[in-house]
Scaffold this motif. Structure first.
Motif, mmCIF file in Angstrom:
data_model
loop_
_atom_site.group_PDB
_atom_site.id
_atom_site.type_symbol
_atom_site.label_atom_id
_atom_site.label_comp_id
_atom_site.label_asym_id
_atom_site.label_seq_id
_atom_site.Cartn_x
_atom_site.Cartn_y
_atom_site.Cartn_z
ATOM 1 N N GLU A 185 1.206 -1.147 0.106
ATOM 2 C CA GLU A 185 -0.308 0.270 0.348
ATOM 3 C C GLU A 185 0.730 0.798 0.206
ATOM 4 O OE1 GLU A 185 0.739 -1.032 4.381
ATOM 5 O OE2 GLU A 185 0.304 -2.259 2.311
ATOM 6 N N LYS A 186 2.714 1.380 0.806
ATOM 7 C CA LYS A 186 3.527 2.213 0.682
ATOM 8 C C LYS A 186 4.489 2.350 -0.518
ATOM 9 C CE LYS A 186 3.499 2.668 5.044
ATOM 10 N NZ LYS A 186 3.824 2.704 6.263
ATOM 11 N N THR A 187 4.129 1.282 -0.929
ATOM 12 C CA THR A 187 5.664 0.921 -2.227
ATOM 13 C C THR A 187 4.948 0.510 -3.503
ATOM 14 O OG1 THR A 187 5.354 -1.152 -2.133
ATOM 15 C CG2 THR A 187 6.693 -0.446 -0.739
ATOM 16 N N GLY A 188 3.827 0.558 -3.756
ATOM 17 C CA GLY A 188 2.289 -0.157 -4.430
ATOM 18 C C GLY A 188 3.795 -1.364 -5.547
ATOM 19 N N ARG A 189 4.295 -1.814 -5.630
ATOM 20 C CA ARG A 189 4.278 -2.873 -6.610
ATOM 21 C C ARG A 189 5.202 -3.990 -6.125
ATOM 22 N NH1 ARG A 189 9.905 -2.063 -8.495
ATOM 23 N NH2 ARG A 189 10.827 -0.581 -7.654
ATOM 24 N N LEU A 190 4.860 -5.305 -6.080
ATOM 25 C CA LEU A 190 6.011 -6.189 -6.516
ATOM 26 C C LEU A 190 7.224 -5.993 -6.939
ATOM 27 C CD1 LEU A 190 3.250 -8.807 -6.421
ATOM 28 C CD2 LEU A 190 4.424 -8.229 -4.782
ATOM 29 N N VAL A 191 8.334 -6.540 -6.993
ATOM 30 C CA VAL A 191 9.746 -6.209 -7.441
ATOM 31 C C VAL A 191 10.259 -7.742 -8.194
ATOM 32 C CG1 VAL A 191 10.530 -4.343 -7.076
ATOM 33 C CG2 VAL A 191 11.437 -6.601 -4.991
ATOM 34 N N ARG A 192 10.560 -8.027 -9.066
ATOM 35 C CA ARG A 192 11.893 -8.991 -9.099
ATOM 36 C C ARG A 192 12.766 -9.628 -9.078
ATOM 37 N NH1 ARG A 192 11.123 -10.406 -15.936
ATOM 38 N NH2 ARG A 192 13.167 -12.565 -15.862
ATOM 39 N N LYS A 193 13.186 -10.997 -8.110
ATOM 40 C CA LYS A 193 13.900 -11.514 -7.349
ATOM 41 C C LYS A 193 14.157 -12.533 -7.758
ATOM 42 C CE LYS A 193 14.609 -7.796 -4.342
ATOM 43 N NZ LYS A 193 15.451 -6.606 -4.371
ATOM 44 N N LEU A 194 15.511 -13.030 -7.980
ATOM 45 C CA LEU A 194 16.230 -14.577 -7.788
ATOM 46 C C LEU A 194 16.029 -14.824 -9.072
ATOM 47 C CD1 LEU A 194 14.672 -16.775 -5.105
ATOM 48 C CD2 LEU A 194 16.779 -15.504 -4.677
ATOM 49 N N ASP A 195 16.038 -13.827 -10.315
ATOM 50 C CA ASP A 195 16.595 -14.370 -10.983
ATOM 51 C C ASP A 195 16.882 -15.053 -12.182
ATOM 52 O OD1 ASP A 195 14.520 -12.514 -13.459
ATOM 53 O OD2 ASP A 195 15.417 -10.901 -11.919
ATOM 54 N N GLN A 196 16.852 -16.251 -12.998
ATOM 55 C CA GLN A 196 17.969 -17.628 -12.899
ATOM 56 C C GLN A 196 18.840 -17.250 -13.965
ATOM 57 O OE1 GLN A 196 19.038 -19.804 -11.450
ATOM 58 N NE2 GLN A 196 17.343 -21.517 -10.398
ATOM 59 N N ASP A 197 19.829 -17.521 -13.600
ATOM 60 C CA ASP A 197 20.945 -17.718 -15.553
ATOM 61 C C ASP A 197 20.636 -18.922 -14.934
ATOM 62 O OD1 ASP A 197 22.979 -17.755 -16.618
ATOM 63 O OD2 ASP A 197 24.645 -16.598 -14.953
ATOM 64 N N LYS A 198 20.296 -18.489 -16.956
ATOM 65 C CA LYS A 198 20.068 -19.572 -17.451
ATOM 66 C C LYS A 198 21.035 -20.454 -18.208
ATOM 67 C CE LYS A 198 18.453 -17.413 -21.013
ATOM 68 N NZ LYS A 198 17.148 -16.861 -22.285
ATOM 69 N N ILE A 199 22.683 -20.257 -18.030
ATOM 70 C CA ILE A 199 23.536 -20.824 -18.172
ATOM 71 C C ILE A 199 24.355 -21.676 -17.021
ATOM 72 C CG2 ILE A 199 25.986 -20.967 -19.554
ATOM 73 C CD1 ILE A 199 25.265 -18.287 -21.059
ATOM 74 N N ASN A 200 24.184 -20.896 -16.513
ATOM 75 C CA ASN A 200 24.409 -21.313 -14.462
ATOM 76 C C ASN A 200 23.747 -21.408 -13.880
ATOM 77 O OD1 ASN A 200 26.088 -22.476 -13.246
ATOM 78 N ND2 ASN A 200 27.093 -19.902 -12.284
ATOM 79 N N PRO A 201 22.577 -21.848 -13.827
ATOM 80 C CA PRO A 201 21.303 -21.725 -13.069
ATOM 81 C C PRO A 201 22.030 -22.057 -11.217
ATOM 82 C CG PRO A 201 20.854 -23.133 -14.145
ATOM 83 C CD PRO A 201 22.190 -23.459 -14.614
ATOM 84 N N ALA A 202 21.554 -21.391 -11.090
ATOM 85 C CA ALA A 202 21.164 -21.739 -9.122
ATOM 86 C C ALA A 202 20.341 -22.914 -8.985
ATOM 87 C CB ALA A 202 20.868 -20.561 -8.262
ATOM 88 N N ASP A 203 20.851 -23.560 -7.369
ATOM 89 C CA ASP A 203 19.429 -24.445 -7.095
ATOM 90 C C ASP A 203 18.059 -23.399 -6.831
ATOM 91 O OD1 ASP A 203 18.229 -26.758 -6.018
ATOM 92 O OD2 ASP A 203 19.216 -26.074 -3.747
#
Length: 314
Positions: A185-203
């Motif tokens: 209600e204050k920030t007004g949005r969801l932010v994108r996190k934990l983007d995967q690296d397609k070449i070297n993906p994390a668990d």
């Protein structure tokens, strides 16, 4: 353990869909197929643990329950409504008193009561935030979020929202990521996190739990990863008025600034602990804290729940 009590019960209402504990009143709310059941968990007031104190009808489509203090929010027979009730208890007698009835613009998926606000995720993908006390006010309503609309896994803790895109890989996203936000209600949005690296993906993270200053993640490769987060600023504590279970009393609850929740892979940030517990994905997790111990609960299948116990040296 000497003096401990173990009990079980059958609510005789089909499957158990959700459970929430009301600690101030030592009550367990259980959502069955047709009703919300109120069960006693206080061995001091009654010799019968899990004795049913009362029940009330709930929606056939949505069994979600959220509790804050002695307020409970659930969907009654009308699936586009969230009813907030004040729970009262006197010995073996307990009851619900209608407190707020929120008519929503669309059917809800899930919701969370925190302090004097109710945050709702709608099936239409909209996020709405309502002030429920001292007066009912809609504080915020977002544009539709596609990831919520497509029913990707979402977790709500306090006033924080975590939304995974795992269910949409190959459909509307190429690689997984998470959407995260708090106090929307204050920030007004969801932010994108934990983007995967397609070449070297994390668990990949499959499940989350947040309690106090601890964030527990369950991963696709069967690991438990525990992070510590910064606490809120104790110098900027505010008071929030809330109705309580004792007759018509009103209390002031102190609320600090929001914790600084950081969502990162453990290869980019050092965790408190990282444990390999299975060769299967960790489907759900939870955290328990008692005295000098931290209990990490996890599930990798529908049949069993496991637990790892850590010493809480902090």
């Amino acid at each position: 353990m000497e003096g401990s009590k173990i009990a079980d019960t059958n609510i005789r209402d089909g499957m158990v869909h959700e459970m929430e504990v009301c600690l101030p009143l030592n009550i367990l709310l259980v959502a069955g197929e047709s009703d919300i059941h109120c069960l006693n968990i206080d061995g001091r007031q009654s010799d019968i643990l899990l004795e049913e104190l009362f029940k009330t009808p709930c929606c056939a489509e949505n069994k979600h329950i959220s509790i804050f203090s002695s307020l409970a929010a659930f969907t009654p027979m009308n699936s586009e409504q969230v009813l907030i009730c004040k729970i009262s208890r006197n010995g073996d007698a307990a009851s619900f008193q209608d407190f707020r009835s929120l008519r929503l613009t669309s059917k809800p998926l899930q919701w969370k009561l925190w302090e004097n606000k109710l945050t709702v995720l709608h099936q239409s993908g909209i996020i709405s935030v309502y002030q429920v006390y001292p007066e009912e006010v809609c504080l915020y309503e977002s544009d539709p979020c596609m990831m919520i609309m497509y029913k990707n896994p979402c977790w709500m803790f306090r006033d924080a929202i975590f939304c995974s895109t795992l269910a949409s890989i190959g459909l509307i996203v190429r690689t997984s990521y998470w959407l995260f936000g708090y106090q929307v209600e204050k920030t007004g949005r969801l932010v994108r996190k934990l983007d995967q690296d397609k070449i070297n993906p994390a668990d990949d993270i499959w499940s989350l739990a947040l309690k106090g200053s601890l964030l527990l993640c369950g991963t696709e490769m069967g690991r438990l990863v525990l992070f510590s987060i910064e606490r809120g600023n104790e110098d900027s504590i505010e008071s929030v008025l809330l109705p309580m279970h004792l007759e018509d009393s009103i209390v002031s609850v102190k609320s600090a600034d929001h914790s600084n929740i950081v969502l990162e892979f453990d290869r980019n940030r050092s965790p408190v602990a990282a444990l390999q517990v299975s060769n299967r994905p960790v489907l759900s997790v939870d955290i328990g804290i008692k005295e000098e111990r931290i209990y990490l609960y996890y599930r990798t299948c529908m049949e069993n729940i496991s637990c790892v116990v850590l010493d809480n040296k902090s």
